[in-house]
Design an enzyme around this catalytic site. Structure first.
Site, PDB file in Angstrom:
ATOM      1  N   GLN A  34      14.846  -8.809  -2.829  1.00 47.95           N
ATOM      2  CA  GLN A  34      13.520  -9.409  -2.639  1.00 47.95           C
ATOM      3  C   GLN A  34      13.085 -10.168  -3.894  1.00 47.95           C
ATOM      4  O   GLN A  34      12.625 -11.314  -3.826  1.00 47.95           O
ATOM      5  CB  GLN A  34      12.513  -8.299  -2.321  1.00 47.95           C
ATOM      6  CG  GLN A  34      11.058  -8.716  -2.441  1.00 47.95           C
ATOM      7  CD  GLN A  34      10.120  -7.627  -1.954  1.00 47.95           C
ATOM      8  OE1 GLN A  34      10.012  -7.401  -0.766  1.00 47.95           O
ATOM      9  NE2 GLN A  34       9.451  -6.931  -2.857  1.00 47.95           N
ATOM     10  N   VAL A  48      11.286   2.927 -10.742  1.00 55.27           N
ATOM     11  CA  VAL A  48      10.708   4.213 -11.147  1.00 55.27           C
ATOM     12  C   VAL A  48      11.249   5.286 -10.195  1.00 55.27           C
ATOM     13  O   VAL A  48      11.216   5.115  -8.973  1.00 55.27           O
ATOM     14  CB  VAL A  48       9.168   4.161 -11.098  1.00 55.27           C
ATOM     15  CG1 VAL A  48       8.579   5.528 -11.404  1.00 55.27           C
ATOM     16  CG2 VAL A  48       8.654   3.105 -12.070  1.00 55.27           C
ATOM     17  N   ARG A  50       8.219   4.736   1.775  1.00 53.95           N
ATOM     18  CA  ARG A  50       8.909   5.321   2.930  1.00 53.95           C
ATOM     19  C   ARG A  50       9.396   6.749   2.661  1.00 53.95           C
ATOM     20  O   ARG A  50       9.781   7.440   3.608  1.00 53.95           O
ATOM     21  CB  ARG A  50      10.065   4.419   3.373  1.00 53.95           C
ATOM     22  CG  ARG A  50       9.579   3.124   4.017  1.00 53.95           C
ATOM     23  CD  ARG A  50      10.702   2.330   4.669  1.00 53.95           C
ATOM     24  NE  ARG A  50      10.190   1.262   5.514  1.00 53.95           N
ATOM     25  CZ  ARG A  50      10.061  -0.022   5.141  1.00 53.95           C
ATOM     26  NH1 ARG A  50      10.424  -0.395   3.938  1.00 53.95           N
ATOM     27  NH2 ARG A  50       9.579  -0.920   5.979  1.00 53.95           N
ATOM     28  N   LEU A  52       0.554   3.633  -2.103  1.00 52.93           N
ATOM     29  CA  LEU A  52       0.970   3.430  -3.488  1.00 52.93           C
ATOM     30  C   LEU A  52       1.539   4.688  -4.141  1.00 52.93           C
ATOM     31  O   LEU A  52       1.174   5.802  -3.783  1.00 52.93           O
ATOM     32  CB  LEU A  52      -0.217   2.910  -4.300  1.00 52.93           C
ATOM     33  CG  LEU A  52      -0.797   1.595  -3.792  1.00 52.93           C
ATOM     34  CD1 LEU A  52      -1.961   1.146  -4.673  1.00 52.93           C
ATOM     35  CD2 LEU A  52       0.256   0.500  -3.722  1.00 52.93           C
ATOM     36  N   HIS A  53       2.426   4.468  -5.088  1.00 52.43           N
ATOM     37  CA  HIS A  53       3.052   5.558  -5.833  1.00 52.43           C
ATOM     38  C   HIS A  53       3.234   5.093  -7.279  1.00 52.43           C
ATOM     39  O   HIS A  53       2.840   3.979  -7.651  1.00 52.43           O
ATOM     40  CB  HIS A  53       4.381   5.964  -5.197  1.00 52.43           C
ATOM     41  CG  HIS A  53       5.292   4.805  -4.896  1.00 52.43           C
ATOM     42  ND1 HIS A  53       5.903   4.079  -5.890  1.00 52.43           N
ATOM     43  CD2 HIS A  53       5.653   4.216  -3.728  1.00 52.43           C
ATOM     44  CE1 HIS A  53       6.631   3.118  -5.361  1.00 52.43           C
ATOM     45  NE2 HIS A  53       6.491   3.170  -4.043  1.00 52.43           N
ATOM     46  N   GLY A  93       0.813  -1.213   0.000  1.00 54.61           N
ATOM     47  CA  GLY A  93       0.000   0.000   0.000  1.00 54.61           C
ATOM     48  C   GLY A  93       0.846   1.263   0.000  1.00 54.61           C
ATOM     49  O   GLY A  93       2.032   1.217  -0.335  1.00 54.61           O
ATOM     50  N   HIS A 132       4.493   1.515  -8.079  1.00 53.85           N
ATOM     51  CA  HIS A 132       3.491   0.440  -8.046  1.00 53.85           C
ATOM     52  C   HIS A 132       2.635   0.463  -9.310  1.00 53.85           C
ATOM     53  O   HIS A 132       2.308  -0.581  -9.880  1.00 53.85           O
ATOM     54  CB  HIS A 132       2.573   0.600  -6.836  1.00 53.85           C
ATOM     55  CG  HIS A 132       3.264   0.525  -5.503  1.00 53.85           C
ATOM     56  ND1 HIS A 132       3.409   1.622  -4.679  1.00 53.85           N
ATOM     57  CD2 HIS A 132       3.844  -0.520  -4.859  1.00 53.85           C
ATOM     58  CE1 HIS A 132       4.038   1.252  -3.574  1.00 53.85           C
ATOM     59  NE2 HIS A 132       4.317  -0.030  -3.649  1.00 53.85           N
TER      60      HIS A 132
HETATM   61  P1  AMP Z   1       6.049  -2.320  -1.450  1.00 46.09           P
HETATM   62  O1  AMP Z   1       4.647  -1.803  -1.415  1.00 46.09           O
HETATM   63  O2  AMP Z   1       7.082  -1.309  -1.087  1.00 46.09           O
HETATM   64  O3  AMP Z   1       6.202  -3.639  -0.715  1.00 46.09           O
HETATM   65  O4  AMP Z   1       6.357  -2.644  -2.976  1.00 46.09           O
HETATM   66  C1  AMP Z   1       5.496  -3.449  -3.737  1.00 46.09           C
HETATM   67  C2  AMP Z   1       6.158  -3.734  -5.065  1.00 46.09           C
HETATM   68  O5  AMP Z   1       6.425  -2.509  -5.729  1.00 46.09           O
HETATM   69  C3  AMP Z   1       7.515  -4.449  -4.909  1.00 46.09           C
HETATM   70  O6  AMP Z   1       7.645  -5.408  -5.948  1.00 46.09           O
HETATM   71  C4  AMP Z   1       8.496  -3.324  -5.070  1.00 46.09           C
HETATM   72  O7  AMP Z   1       9.758  -3.738  -5.551  1.00 46.09           O
HETATM   73  C5  AMP Z   1       7.787  -2.466  -6.096  1.00 46.09           C
HETATM   74  N1  AMP Z   1       8.291  -1.092  -6.069  1.00 46.09           N
HETATM   75  C6  AMP Z   1       8.408  -0.283  -4.997  1.00 46.09           C
HETATM   76  N2  AMP Z   1       8.968   0.896  -5.343  1.00 46.09           N
HETATM   77  C7  AMP Z   1       9.223   0.814  -6.671  1.00 46.09           C
HETATM   78  C8  AMP Z   1       9.808   1.700  -7.630  1.00 46.09           C
HETATM   79  N3  AMP Z   1      10.248   2.923  -7.295  1.00 46.09           N
HETATM   80  N4  AMP Z   1       9.915   1.283  -8.897  1.00 46.09           N
HETATM   81  C9  AMP Z   1       9.475   0.051  -9.276  1.00 46.09           C
HETATM   82  N5  AMP Z   1       8.920  -0.826  -8.414  1.00 46.09           N
HETATM   83  C10 AMP Z   1       8.794  -0.453  -7.132  1.00 46.09           C
END
Ligand code: AMP
Length: 282
Positions: free
Chosen positions: A153, A176, A187, A33-34, A31, A37
């Site tokens: 991960q 991204v 974060r 989200l940006h 969540g 995501h």
């Molecule tokens: P999270 O919500 O941080 O657990 O991330 C969910 C998914 O989004 C994971 O597969 C992350 O690697 C991916 N993700 C997070 N930030 C980015 C980003 N800046 N660019 C591409 N994928 C991302």
């Protein structure tokens, strides 16, 4: 977009979809989200007929002194963003739904978690592997899309899927970034405007080290020193680790002979940030 909170409801929908023969992509998230995501969602749409996403702040991947309680949560905003991105189903379970009782099963990929973030976040990747396995079993997607920002991960999940013969294709989308180079992250919401500026040190350091590779630097240790020195020059940034590793095995690179993953973890104030860059080497 359908929003469901139970495993049973997801599985029912999944059985319905199976009867249509459509191919399914899945984007698991925590969540807040940006754009990162949403790029994964777009990639999922390119690859399949339908995209489902989950929002679940997975407690088993947080250490006791980490930010589980304060992790940003805004399900209504997330719901709207995913719907705008064309997601057909959002799975937003409670902790009890995913862990009716503590898991007695452990999934560990020690070969890939002994270094990098694994050193500083003991147990983190067990939590990641466990929830990823569980979500993949619940959703049964053809493709699951992850981000390269969390390279370790993605490597752990890819290996777990291979070793356990989970019938899914793992797709990794490039990181991204904001205009100033800062990798988008949930974060980043913790950062003050001044800290945001400081946080660009991660991508600046990675670019400098990648430049050194292009100029002919062949020593992994020298690349790590370049990364560390760059971060060290930034007041307000505190290095946790700087590494030059093999992108597949995540083992330290002594001499650059092919692709190298440059990786960093840095504290900016109370916020821990990670970033990485893949260089083609020679
Ligand atoms: P999270 O919500 O941080 O657990 O991330 C969910 C998914 O989004 C994971 O597969 C992350 O690697 C991916 N993700 C997070 N930030 C980015 C980003 N800046 N660019 C591409 N994928 C991302």
């Amino acid at each position: 977009m359908l929003v469901v909170t139970t495993v049973a409801a997801v599985q029912e929908r999944r059985d319905e979809l199976a009867r249509t023969g459509k191919r399914l992509a899945f984007v698991p998230t925590m969540g807040a989200l940006h754009e990162g995501h949403l790029a994964l969602v777009r990639r999922g749409r390119e690859l399949t007929d339908e995209v489902w996403a989950s929002v679940f702040v997975n407690p088993t991947q947080f250490g006791p002194s980490e930010d589980l309680a304060s992790y940003p949560r805004d399900l209504e905003r997330d719901r709207a963003l995913l719907e705008g991105g064309g997601v057909a189903l959002l799975f937003a379970p409670s902790t009890k739904e995913i862990y009716p009782r503590p898991s007695a099963t452990v999934i560990d990929v020690p070969e890939l978690t002994a270094g990098l973030c694994g050193v500083h976040r003991p147990g983190h990747f067990r939590g990641v592997a466990l929830v990823a396995a569980k979500l993949l079993n619940i959703v049964r997607p053809h493709v699951a899309v992850f981000g390269a920002k969390d390279w370790q991960q993605a490597a752990v999940i890819r290996r777990m899927v291979e070793d356990l013969a989970v019938p899914v294709q793992i797709e990794v989308h490039p990181t991204v970034r904001e205009e100033a180079g800062l990798a988008r992250s949930s974060r980043n919401a913790y950062l003050s405007p001044e800290e945001r500026r400081t946080a660009t040190v991660l991508s600046r350091a990675l670019s400098e080290a990648a430049h050194a590779v292009r100029r002919g630097e062949r020593q992994g240790a020298a690349l790590e020193r370049i990364l560390a020195a760059h971060v060290g020059r930034e007041p307000g940034a505190r290095l946790q680790y700087a590494a030059a590793v093999d992108p597949d095995t995540l083992q330290p690179v002594t001499t650059v002979e092919g692709p190298v993953l440059l990786a960093l973890a840095v504290h900016v104030g109370f916020t821990r940030l990670i970033d990485n860059l893949l260089t083609e080497g020679i």
